[in-house]
Design a protein around this motif. Structure first.
Motif, PDB file in Angstrom:
ATOM      1  N   GLY A 176       0.750  -1.493   0.508  1.00 48.22           N
ATOM      2  CA  GLY A 176      -0.227  -0.164   0.122  1.00 48.22           C
ATOM      3  C   GLY A 176       1.223   1.321  -0.225  1.00 48.22           C
ATOM      4  N   ILE A 177      -0.064   2.578   0.086  1.00 48.95           N
ATOM      5  CA  ILE A 177       0.335   3.817   0.234  1.00 48.95           C
ATOM      6  C   ILE A 177       2.140   4.103   1.271  1.00 48.95           C
ATOM      7  CG2 ILE A 177      -1.079   5.246   2.181  1.00 48.95           C
ATOM      8  CD1 ILE A 177      -0.195   6.479  -1.067  1.00 48.95           C
ATOM      9  N   VAL A 178       1.981   3.137   1.995  1.00 50.34           N
ATOM     10  CA  VAL A 178       3.227   3.637   3.349  1.00 50.34           C
ATOM     11  C   VAL A 178       4.298   2.735   2.938  1.00 50.34           C
ATOM     12  CG1 VAL A 178       0.889   3.493   5.414  1.00 50.34           C
ATOM     13  CG2 VAL A 178       2.318   1.527   4.997  1.00 50.34           C
ATOM     14  N   THR A 179       4.815   2.614   2.294  1.00 44.69           N
ATOM     15  CA  THR A 179       6.126   2.084   1.787  1.00 44.69           C
ATOM     16  C   THR A 179       6.735   2.429   0.599  1.00 44.69           C
ATOM     17  OG1 THR A 179       4.596   0.597  -0.245  1.00 44.69           O
ATOM     18  CG2 THR A 179       5.543  -0.439   2.265  1.00 44.69           C
ATOM     19  N   ARG A 180       6.237   4.236   0.630  1.00 44.80           N
ATOM     20  CA  ARG A 180       6.540   4.507  -1.006  1.00 44.80           C
ATOM     21  C   ARG A 180       7.279   5.414  -0.507  1.00 44.80           C
ATOM     22  NH1 ARG A 180       2.616   8.305  -3.435  1.00 44.80           N
ATOM     23  NH2 ARG A 180       3.771  10.356  -2.100  1.00 44.80           N
ATOM     24  N   LEU A 181       8.661   5.477  -0.675  1.00 42.13           N
ATOM     25  CA  LEU A 181       9.239   7.065  -0.471  1.00 42.13           C
ATOM     26  C   LEU A 181       9.654   7.851  -0.922  1.00 42.13           C
ATOM     27  CD1 LEU A 181      12.479   4.811   0.734  1.00 42.13           C
ATOM     28  CD2 LEU A 181      11.479   6.579   2.400  1.00 42.13           C
ATOM     29  N   ASP A 182       9.971   9.195  -0.184  1.00 41.44           N
ATOM     30  CA  ASP A 182       9.567  10.512  -0.855  1.00 41.44           C
ATOM     31  C   ASP A 182      10.718  11.124  -0.428  1.00 41.44           C
ATOM     32  OD1 ASP A 182       7.463  10.010  -2.233  1.00 41.44           O
ATOM     33  OD2 ASP A 182       6.100  11.053   0.290  1.00 41.44           O
ATOM     34  N   SER A 183      12.429  10.587   0.006  1.00 44.52           N
ATOM     35  CA  SER A 183      13.763  11.170   0.071  1.00 44.52           C
ATOM     36  C   SER A 183      14.614  11.949  -1.071  1.00 44.52           C
ATOM     37  CB  SER A 183      14.373   9.653   1.264  1.00 44.52           C
ATOM     38  OG  SER A 183      14.475   8.901   0.211  1.00 44.52           O
ATOM     39  N   VAL A 184      13.743  11.304  -1.811  1.00 50.63           N
ATOM     40  CA  VAL A 184      14.769  11.935  -2.964  1.00 50.63           C
ATOM     41  C   VAL A 184      15.273  13.493  -3.861  1.00 50.63           C
ATOM     42  CG1 VAL A 184      14.968  11.540  -5.959  1.00 50.63           C
ATOM     43  CG2 VAL A 184      14.020   8.712  -4.134  1.00 50.63           C
TER      44      VAL A 184
END
Ligand code: FAD
Length: 466
Positions: free
Chosen positions: A256-264
Motif C-alpha cells: 500500500g501507500i506507506v512503503t513509498r519513499l519521498d526522500s529522493v
C-alpha cells in the motif's frame, strides 16, 4: 462442474471501485447483479482499498477543496502528463462526468476529510476520503448488499465464453469447484496485470522478479488476457506501468501507500556500485516520483539507495520502515552493502559541486544546484555532511499497468474489427489506457473507474432489458 443458467442479468467481475460503481448502478436500474471477487472478504477491494483521494471537476471551493478546478484546466493537466496519448472524447466525458462524483460518492456513504498536508499538493483538485479507500470500499459493499447485489468472494473467473462478439458465460472457480455462470450482460472490472510477474517478464525480462507490487496479488490480468484472446482491440503500451520508488523492505504485494519513499529530492540516489544515475532535484517531487520506479528498474539488480544526512529528515514523509542510520558515510555504505570507497567518493564529489551554492527552499524550485557534475542535481542540492547519515534501500514499486481494452462512450468493449461487442462492458484499470495512455495524474485512477463503472453499470442493465 456445475452449470447454472440465467444466474443474473448483469455479471460483474472484480470487487474494486469500478466493479462496485457498476454493480450499484445496474442494481438501481432494476437488474439482478452478481459480483465475483477473487479476494477473501477481508481483502476485498483490489487496489482501490489502498487509495486516498480522487480528482474531480468542480466550479468552486468547498470545505474540502481550496479552489475551483474546471474542465479546461483538468484537460490541460491531462494533456501535460499524457503528451496527447489520450482519447479526447472519452477523456472529456470522464472530466465532465466527474463533476457529479462528490455527491454520488457521499450519497453512497463516502465521507471527506481536509486535504492532508505534506503530501502531493492536491488541495485544489482532489477530494480525500475519510478513512481512505478502505472506508470507501466498505461503504460501497454495504450499499451493494443492502440494495440486493449478490457477492461471491474467493471466486476467480478463469475463462469467458464469447461467441462472435457476444458474451455467453463465465467459468468461475471457488474452493476447487468450477461453475459456469450465464448472464445477459457482463461488466469486466478486474484491474490490470501488475501482479502477474511472468507476464511482466515478457516486457521487462528477469528484472521483473525484483519488482515490488504495491497492490493486490489478485490482479493477474486473467480477464484482460481472455478478452484479448477473443479478439478485443487492445489499448496502451504493454510495457507501460506506473512505478514509483519504494522502500525495498516492503512486502512483495499489498504494502500500500506507506512503503513509498519521498526522500529522493533531499539527498542523492546511488546504485549498488555507488554511482548516481539521475538528477534527484529535476522538478517538484509530485511531478517526478512516478519516473523513479523505471529508473531503479534499469539499475544493476534493480536496487538503489537514497542517501541523506540529518538536515534532510524533516522535509519528507518517511516510509513505514526506519532508515538505516550511521555516524559516517563509510559506515552507512557497509550497512547498506554498497562499496564504501565508491560511496565516499560520490558523496565527496557531490559535496564539492554544491559548496557555496544557493538558498535552500523545499517549497520552490530553488537555486541550490550542483556545478560541473554529471548527472547534475538541479534543485535542493546541499552537501551531505551533517551526521548522523541515513540510507533507504529502494526498489521499483509497480502501481498498475497500462495495457487494457478499447471501449466507447458507453463503456462497451470494441472488437478488433472496430465494432462494439454486444453485451460486454469494461471499467476501471482494464480500460484506463484509453484515457491515460502515458504518465499519471494523482487521483485520476479512481475518477476513470468511478465514471466508467457507473456508465458500464447503466449500459449493462440497459442491455439486459432495464
Ligand atoms: C498503493 C496505491 C495507492 C493508490 N492511490 C490512489 C489514489 O489515492 N487515488 C487514485 O485515484 N488512484 C490510486 N491508486 C490507483 C487505483 O488503485 C486504481 O486506479 C483503481 O483502484 C483501480 O480500480 P479498479 O476497480 O479498476 O481495480 P481494483 O480496485 O484493483 O479491483 C480489481 C478487482 O478485480 C479482482 N479480480 C481480478 N481478477 C479477477 C478474476 N479473474 N475474477 C474475479 N475477480 C478478479 C481483484 O480481486 C480486485 O478486487 C493507487 C494504487 C495503489 C496500488
Amino acid at each position: 462442474m456445475t452449470d447454472s443458467t440465467a444466474q443474473c442479468d448483469v455479471l460483474v467481475v472484480g470487487g474494486g471501485n469500478a466493479a462496485l460503481c457498476a454493480a450499484i448502478t445496474a442494481r438501481r436500474a432494476g437488474a439482478s447483479v452478481l459480483i465475483l471477487e477473487t479476494a477473501t472478504k477481508d481483502f476485498r477491494g483490489g487496489n482501490s482499498r489502498h487509495t486516498r483521494d480522487i480528482r474531480y471537476m468542480h466550479r468552486a471551493a468547498t470545505e474540502f477543496v481550496t479552489h475551483a478546478y474546471g474542465e479546461e484546466e483538468f484537460w490541460h493537466d491531462l494533456l501535460g502528463v499524457t503528451g496527447g496519448a489520450t482519447d479526447e472524447r472519452l477523456a472529456r466525458l470522464t472530466i465532465r462526468e466527474s463533476e457529479t462524483l462528490a455527491d454520488w460518492m457521499a450519497g453512497n456513504g463516502v465521507r471527506w476529510q481536509k486535504t492532508l498536508r505534506g503530501t502531493l499538493h492536491l488541495a485544489r483538485s482532489n477530494l480525500f476520503m475519510l478513512g481512505g479507500g478502505k472506508a470507501m470500499i466498505n461503504a460501497y459493499y454495504h450499499i451493494a448488499v443492502q440494495s440486493g447485489v449478490e457477492i461471491r468472494y474467493e471466486t476467480e473467473v478463469q475463462e469467458l465464453e464469447i461467441g462472435g462478439s457476444e458474451f455467453v458465460s463465465a467459468l468461475a472457480a471457488r474452493n476447487g469447484e468450477c461453475e459456469r455462470i450465464r448472464s445477459k450482460a457482463i461488466v469486466l472490472a478486474a484491474g490490470g496485470f501488475e501482479a502477474n510477474i511472468p507476464w511482466l517478464k515478457e516486457y521487462w525480462g528477469e528484472a521483473a522478479e525484483n519488482f515490488i507490487i504495491r497492490g493486490t496479488p489478485n490482479n493477474q490480468g486473467r480477464m484482460l488476457k481472455e478478452l484479448l484472446r477473443h479478439g478485443v482491440k487492445p489499448v496502451g503500451d504493454p510495457r507501460g506501468c506506473h512505478a514509483v520508488a519504494l522502500d525495498a523492505r516492503a512486502p512483495k504485494f499489498d504494502g500500500g501507500i506507506v512503503t513509498r519513499l519521498d526522500s529522493v529530492p533531499f539527498g542523492i540516489v546511488v546504485n549498488r556500485e555507488g554511482k548516481r544515475f539521475y538528477d534527484e532535484g529535476e522538478d517538484f517531487w509530485p511531478k517526478r516520483y512516478a519516473i523513479w520506479g523505471k529508473l531503479i528498474a534499469e539499475q544493476p539488480q534493480q536496487i538503489a539507495y537514497s542517501i541523506i544526512d540529518s538536515k534532510a529528515l524533516p522535509h519528507f514523509m518517511p516510509s513505514v520502515f526506519p532508515p538505516v542510520e550511521a555516524a559516517s558515510i563509510p559506515e552507512l555504505a557497509t550497512a547498506l552493502a554498497i562499496e564504501p570507497r565508491a560511496l565516499g567518493a560520490v558523496v565527496d564529489e557531490f559535496n564539492r559541486s554544491v559548496n557555496g551554492g544557493g538558498r535552500f527552499n523545499p517549497g520552490a524550485l530553488d537555486d541550490c544546484r550542483t556545478r560541473a557534475l554529471e548527472p547534475p542535481k538541479s534543485h535542493w542540492a546541499r552537501p551531505i555532511e551533517a551526521p548522523p547519515f541515513y540510507g533507504y534501500p529502494l526498489r521499483a514499486g509497480i502501481t498498475f499497468t497500462y495495457l487494457g481494452v478499447t471501449v466507447d462512450e458507453r463503456a462497451q468493449v470494441i472488437m478488433g474489427d472496430e465494432r462494439p461487442a454486444k453485451n460486454i462492458f469494461a471499467a476501471g484499470e482494464m480500460m484506463a489506457g484509453n484515457i491515460l495512455g502515458k504518465g499519471y495524474l494523482a487521483g485520476f485512477g479512481l475518477t476513470i473507474g468511478s465514471v466508467f463503472g457507473r456508465i458500464a453499470g447503466r449500459e449493462a442493465a440497459r442491455c439486459a432489458g432495464f
